[in-house]
Design a protein around this motif. Structure first.
Motif, PDB file in Angstrom:
ATOM      1  N   ARG A  60       3.127   3.470 -23.451  1.00  0.00           N
ATOM      2  CA  ARG A  60       1.578   3.974 -24.040  1.00  0.00           C
ATOM      3  C   ARG A  60       0.819   2.836 -23.417  1.00  0.00           C
ATOM      4  N   SER A  61       0.983   1.814 -22.953  1.00  0.00           N
ATOM      5  CA  SER A  61      -0.069   1.044 -22.470  1.00  0.00           C
ATOM      6  C   SER A  61       0.659   0.193 -21.252  1.00  0.00           C
ATOM      7  N   GLY A  62      -0.141  -0.493 -20.740  1.00  0.00           N
ATOM      8  CA  GLY A  62       0.324  -1.222 -19.256  1.00  0.00           C
ATOM      9  C   GLY A  62      -0.625  -2.409 -19.123  1.00  0.00           C
ATOM     10  N   ASP A  63      -0.200  -3.287 -18.103  1.00  0.00           N
ATOM     11  CA  ASP A  63      -0.839  -4.483 -17.872  1.00  0.00           C
ATOM     12  C   ASP A  63      -1.526  -4.348 -16.477  1.00  0.00           C
ATOM     13  N   TYR A  64      -2.781  -4.308 -16.693  1.00  0.00           N
ATOM     14  CA  TYR A  64      -3.504  -4.014 -15.404  1.00  0.00           C
ATOM     15  C   TYR A  64      -3.746  -5.000 -14.506  1.00  0.00           C
ATOM     16  N   THR A  65      -3.709  -4.870 -13.164  1.00  0.00           N
ATOM     17  CA  THR A  65      -4.123  -6.246 -11.985  1.00  0.00           C
ATOM     18  C   THR A  65      -4.946  -5.473 -11.075  1.00  0.00           C
ATOM     19  N   ILE A  66      -6.349  -5.969 -10.719  1.00  0.00           N
ATOM     20  CA  ILE A  66      -6.806  -5.539  -9.476  1.00  0.00           C
ATOM     21  C   ILE A  66      -6.879  -6.667  -8.440  1.00  0.00           C
ATOM     22  N   LEU A  67      -6.627  -6.413  -7.173  1.00  0.00           N
ATOM     23  CA  LEU A  67      -6.223  -7.505  -6.136  1.00  0.00           C
ATOM     24  C   LEU A  67      -7.108  -6.904  -5.019  1.00  0.00           C
ATOM     25  N   ALA A  68      -8.153  -7.682  -4.555  1.00  0.00           N
ATOM     26  CA  ALA A  68      -9.023  -7.366  -3.348  1.00  0.00           C
ATOM     27  C   ALA A  68      -8.536  -8.277  -2.365  1.00  0.00           C
ATOM     28  N   PHE A  69      -8.489  -7.622  -0.997  1.00  0.00           N
ATOM     29  CA  PHE A  69      -7.847  -8.542   0.358  1.00  0.00           C
ATOM     30  C   PHE A  69      -8.194  -7.808   1.218  1.00  0.00           C
ATOM     31  N   ASP A  70      -8.497  -8.777   2.509  1.00  0.00           N
ATOM     32  CA  ASP A  70      -8.641  -8.431   3.702  1.00  0.00           C
ATOM     33  C   ASP A  70      -7.327  -8.352   4.587  1.00  0.00           C
ATOM     34  N   ALA A  71      -6.995  -7.350   5.476  1.00  0.00           N
ATOM     35  CA  ALA A  71      -5.821  -7.349   6.200  1.00  0.00           C
ATOM     36  C   ALA A  71      -5.790  -6.346   7.238  1.00  0.00           C
ATOM     37  N   LYS A  72      -4.662  -6.461   8.152  1.00  0.00           N
ATOM     38  CA  LYS A  72      -4.574  -5.223   9.150  1.00  0.00           C
ATOM     39  C   LYS A  72      -3.946  -3.964   8.194  1.00  0.00           C
ATOM     40  N   THR A  73      -4.127  -3.002   8.853  1.00  0.00           N
ATOM     41  CA  THR A  73      -3.426  -1.646   8.262  1.00  0.00           C
ATOM     42  C   THR A  73      -1.938  -1.580   7.971  1.00  0.00           C
ATOM     43  N   SER A  74      -1.351  -2.524   8.761  1.00  0.00           N
ATOM     44  CA  SER A  74       0.051  -2.407   8.537  1.00  0.00           C
ATOM     45  C   SER A  74       0.508  -2.910   7.150  1.00  0.00           C
ATOM     46  N   VAL A  75      -0.490  -3.690   6.520  1.00  0.00           N
ATOM     47  CA  VAL A  75       0.081  -4.318   5.418  1.00  0.00           C
ATOM     48  C   VAL A  75       0.214  -3.339   4.268  1.00  0.00           C
ATOM     49  N   VAL A  76      -0.638  -2.035   4.234  1.00  0.00           N
ATOM     50  CA  VAL A  76      -0.874  -1.084   3.407  1.00  0.00           C
ATOM     51  C   VAL A  76       0.790  -0.599   3.020  1.00  0.00           C
ATOM     52  N   ASN A  77       1.284  -0.049   4.124  1.00  0.00           N
ATOM     53  CA  ASN A  77       2.608   0.480   4.144  1.00  0.00           C
ATOM     54  C   ASN A  77       3.751  -0.534   3.473  1.00  0.00           C
ATOM     55  N   GLU A  78       3.646  -1.747   3.816  1.00  0.00           N
ATOM     56  CA  GLU A  78       4.563  -2.714   3.311  1.00  0.00           C
ATOM     57  C   GLU A  78       4.125  -2.627   1.868  1.00  0.00           C
ATOM     58  N   LEU A  79       3.132  -3.135   1.182  1.00  0.00           N
ATOM     59  CA  LEU A  79       2.522  -3.257   0.108  1.00  0.00           C
ATOM     60  C   LEU A  79       3.262  -2.005  -0.798  1.00  0.00           C
ATOM     61  N   GLU A  80       2.984  -0.605  -0.335  1.00  0.00           N
ATOM     62  CA  GLU A  80       3.660   0.499  -0.951  1.00  0.00           C
ATOM     63  C   GLU A  80       5.249   0.489  -1.309  1.00  0.00           C
ATOM     64  N   ARG A  81       5.861  -0.045  -0.062  1.00  0.00           N
ATOM     65  CA  ARG A  81       7.160  -0.009  -0.099  1.00  0.00           C
ATOM     66  C   ARG A  81       7.659  -1.066  -1.118  1.00  0.00           C
ATOM     67  N   ILE A  82       6.972  -2.226  -1.095  1.00  0.00           N
ATOM     68  CA  ILE A  82       7.403  -3.152  -2.259  1.00  0.00           C
ATOM     69  C   ILE A  82       7.065  -2.700  -3.507  1.00  0.00           C
ATOM     70  N   PHE A  83       5.829  -2.200  -4.061  1.00  0.00           N
ATOM     71  CA  PHE A  83       5.753  -1.479  -5.180  1.00  0.00           C
ATOM     72  C   PHE A  83       6.706  -0.425  -5.624  1.00  0.00           C
ATOM     73  N   LYS A  84       7.118   0.453  -4.913  1.00  0.00           N
ATOM     74  CA  LYS A  84       8.335   1.433  -5.188  1.00  0.00           C
ATOM     75  C   LYS A  84       9.497   0.713  -5.586  1.00  0.00           C
ATOM     76  N   ILE A  85      10.024  -0.640  -4.984  1.00  0.00           N
ATOM     77  CA  ILE A  85      11.149  -0.887  -5.520  1.00  0.00           C
ATOM     78  C   ILE A  85      11.155  -1.940  -6.491  1.00  0.00           C
ATOM     79  N   MET A  86       9.823  -2.429  -6.899  1.00  0.00           N
ATOM     80  CA  MET A  86       9.861  -3.368  -8.185  1.00  0.00           C
ATOM     81  C   MET A  86       9.893  -2.609  -9.343  1.00  0.00           C
TER      82      MET A  86
END
Length: 99
Positions: A60-86
């Motif tokens: 019913r609750s969660g620990d929120y984190t917001i992270l801002a970054f500058d990167a190439k577009t390829s990093v988005v797919n890799e981040l989403e892959r990592i979020f899915k497996i953690m």
């Protein structure tokens, strides 16, 4: 031709019962992924525990984190892959910041 970096922002919600060390490990893994893809973390805003709008995986609750970054577009797919497996991640969202 050089691929330009864009501004992105990711918000992820972690399980509220994780130890501080586990939360730091997840945050560090996200940062390392961004840096490995020649990105740069510009801001980290840890909101802490907040009430969820609806129950997710019996939490019913969660620990929120917001992270801002500058990167190439390829990093988005890799981040989403990592979020899915953690295991500790309940929800995540990566958006391009056009502002």
């Amino acid at each position: 031709m050089e691929i330009r970096k864009r501004a992105y922002e990711t918000t992820f919600v972690l399980k509220p019962d994780l130890e501080d060390e586990e939360k730091q490990n997840i945050l560090q893994r996200v940062k390392d992924t961004i840096l490995a893809h020649e990105g740069e973390v510009t801001d980290v805003d840890a909101w802490g525990k907040r009430q969820l709008a609806y129950e997710i995986k019996d939490y019913r609750s969660g620990d929120y984190t917001i992270l801002a970054f500058d990167a190439k577009t390829s990093v988005v797919n890799e981040l989403e892959r990592i979020f899915k497996i953690m295991d500790g991640v309940l929800r995540y969202l990566v958006v391009r910041n056009d502002a």
